[in-house]
Design an enzyme around this catalytic site. Structure first.
Site, PDB file in Angstrom:
ATOM      1  N   ASP A  49       0.836  -1.209   0.000  1.00 42.74           N
ATOM      2  CA  ASP A  49       0.000   0.000   0.000  1.00 42.74           C
ATOM      3  C   ASP A  49       0.873   1.263   0.000  1.00 42.74           C
ATOM      4  O   ASP A  49       0.679   2.170   0.805  1.00 42.74           O
ATOM      5  CB  ASP A  49      -0.931   0.021   1.225  1.00 42.74           C
ATOM      6  CG  ASP A  49      -1.638  -1.293   1.458  1.00 42.74           C
ATOM      7  OD1 ASP A  49      -2.061  -1.907   0.463  1.00 42.74           O
ATOM      8  OD2 ASP A  49      -1.772  -1.707   2.629  1.00 42.74           O
ATOM      9  N   GLU A 225     -11.173  -0.173  -3.538  1.00 41.68           N
ATOM     10  CA  GLU A 225     -10.373   0.413  -2.468  1.00 41.68           C
ATOM     11  C   GLU A 225      -9.129   1.070  -3.045  1.00 41.68           C
ATOM     12  O   GLU A 225      -8.901   1.050  -4.256  1.00 41.68           O
ATOM     13  CB  GLU A 225      -9.972  -0.667  -1.447  1.00 41.68           C
ATOM     14  CG  GLU A 225      -9.058  -1.750  -2.013  1.00 41.68           C
ATOM     15  CD  GLU A 225      -8.712  -2.828  -1.009  1.00 41.68           C
ATOM     16  OE1 GLU A 225      -9.419  -2.956   0.012  1.00 41.68           O
ATOM     17  OE2 GLU A 225      -7.722  -3.566  -1.246  1.00 41.68           O
TER      18      GLU A 225
END
Length: 354
Positions: A49, A225
């Site tokens: 991420d 997401e």
């Protein structure tokens, strides 16, 4: 840390490059390029991420999820390549009990109203998947040296699974885009957008941007997401990630005109197909949860994570080898970004049309 043969290969590659003298990249030499250092992928090992931005002095700031899911880290470097060896500090560590004592996911560092903030998702110590979005705030101007403290919880529209908040400014307005489970919709998370009044509150009701309905978005989990905004020419491109976090993970994209009303759903067009997918021939699996920055020449760069293998033992969430990679963003003749194929291991190449 889990051993990985890729690390050994990278060490061999780095030593080979160091002894090779002047390295020539097809079509360019290092002397012709703006970068002071060659970027080698994976850029940073076991950091998922990834979020990279540049500060007011042009230095690179990097944060990401760590395999332990227990803290928020930060690196700073004068060069993009230098992030691979930059000193890493811990801005904040989860408490041993109570709220925010569970999984810590996907931090992003932003300047909002002249103040450094980090958005992150956190579970509770006794319920690690009770994920909500929170923010840290820096008490000074230097994010590496000054103290950080918890600013509070995002005042999201529902008390539900909420994560992956990203902020951007457009035409003088600060926006927040995030992923959340909306009660009544049978998905794990959708994407939402709203203008900010403060880092934790909204100036207008949120807009539901996208719900995972396409076949490639619902593999394993029904997920949208990890949003990230890219501006180019007269368009805005909002990338996001979908499906389970194994080799099925992929990147989608929404597009809007720069002058459009971003809070009007009709302003956004969703790509029916993913714009970045696994590339087995390059040993890149599950690319996604990206951010955007610029290289030292000012060219657009995509930062993303991916594994070097498809076979995972157990839950992919706990496989630590999602590594940070970077690649230049190419644009087609209509100014649309092209992300496939994702960058494999080795020196970062310079596309002729960047």
């Amino acid at each position: 840390m889990t051993s990985n043969p890729t690390i050994a290969r990278r060490g061999f590659l780095a030593s080979s490059l160091a002894g090779a003298g002047a390295l020539t990249i097809p079509g360019r030499s290092l002397a012709q390029a703006c970068e002071s250092e060659l970027v080698i992928n994976p850029l940073i090992f076991q950091r998922a991420d990834p979020w990279v931005t540049r500060d007011g002095e042009g230095r690179y700031l990097f944060t990401a999820s760590v395999p332990e899911y227990d803290r928020i880290i930060l690196r700073r470097s004068d060069t993009l390549a230098g992030l691979s060896r930059a000193a890493e500090i811990t801005l904040w560590h989860r408490p041993v009990s109570g709220r925010m004592g569970g999984h810590i996911w996907a931090p992003e560092i932003h300047q909002i109203g002249g103040r450094w903030c980090v958005y992150f998702a956190a579970g509770d110590a006794d319920e690690v998947f009770r994920i909500r979005t929170y923010a840290l705030a820096c008490e000074g101007e230097d994010p590496m040296d000054d103290r950080w403290s918890v600013l509070g919880q995002l005042q999201a529209p529902w008390d539900s699974f909420c994560l992956d908040a990203t902020s951007f400014q457009h035409r003088g307005t600060d926006y927040l885009c995030w992923a959340q489970h909306e009660p009544g919709i049978e998905t794990n998370s959708n994407l939402y957008l709203a203008p900010l009044a403060t880092p934790l509150t909204f100036a207008a009701p949120p807009l539901r941007l996208t719900v995972p309905t396409l076949d490639w978005e619902i593999q394993g989990y029904k997920v949208n997401e990890g949003p990230a905004l890219l501006k180019h020419g007269d368009k805005l491109f909002l990338t996001y990630s979908a499906s389970a976090t194994d080799e099925r993970y992929a990147v989608g994209m929404l597009t809007a005109h720069r002058d459009a009303d971003l809070m009007d759903l009709a302003s956004w067009a969703k790509s029916p197909v993913p714009v970045m997918t696994s590339a087995p021939d390059r040993c890149v699996f599950g690319p996604g949860h990206n951010s955007f920055t610029t290289d030292e020449c000012g060219r657009d760069v995509m930062v993303f994570h991916a594994r070097g293998y498809a076979d995972i033992e157990g839950d992919p969430l706990y496989d630590p080898n999602r590594h940070t990679r970077v690649q230049h963003v190419r644009y087609d003749d209509q100014g649309i970004p092209v992300f496939n194929p994702p960058a494999g291991a080795g020196p970062l190449r310079y596309p002729s049309d960047v």
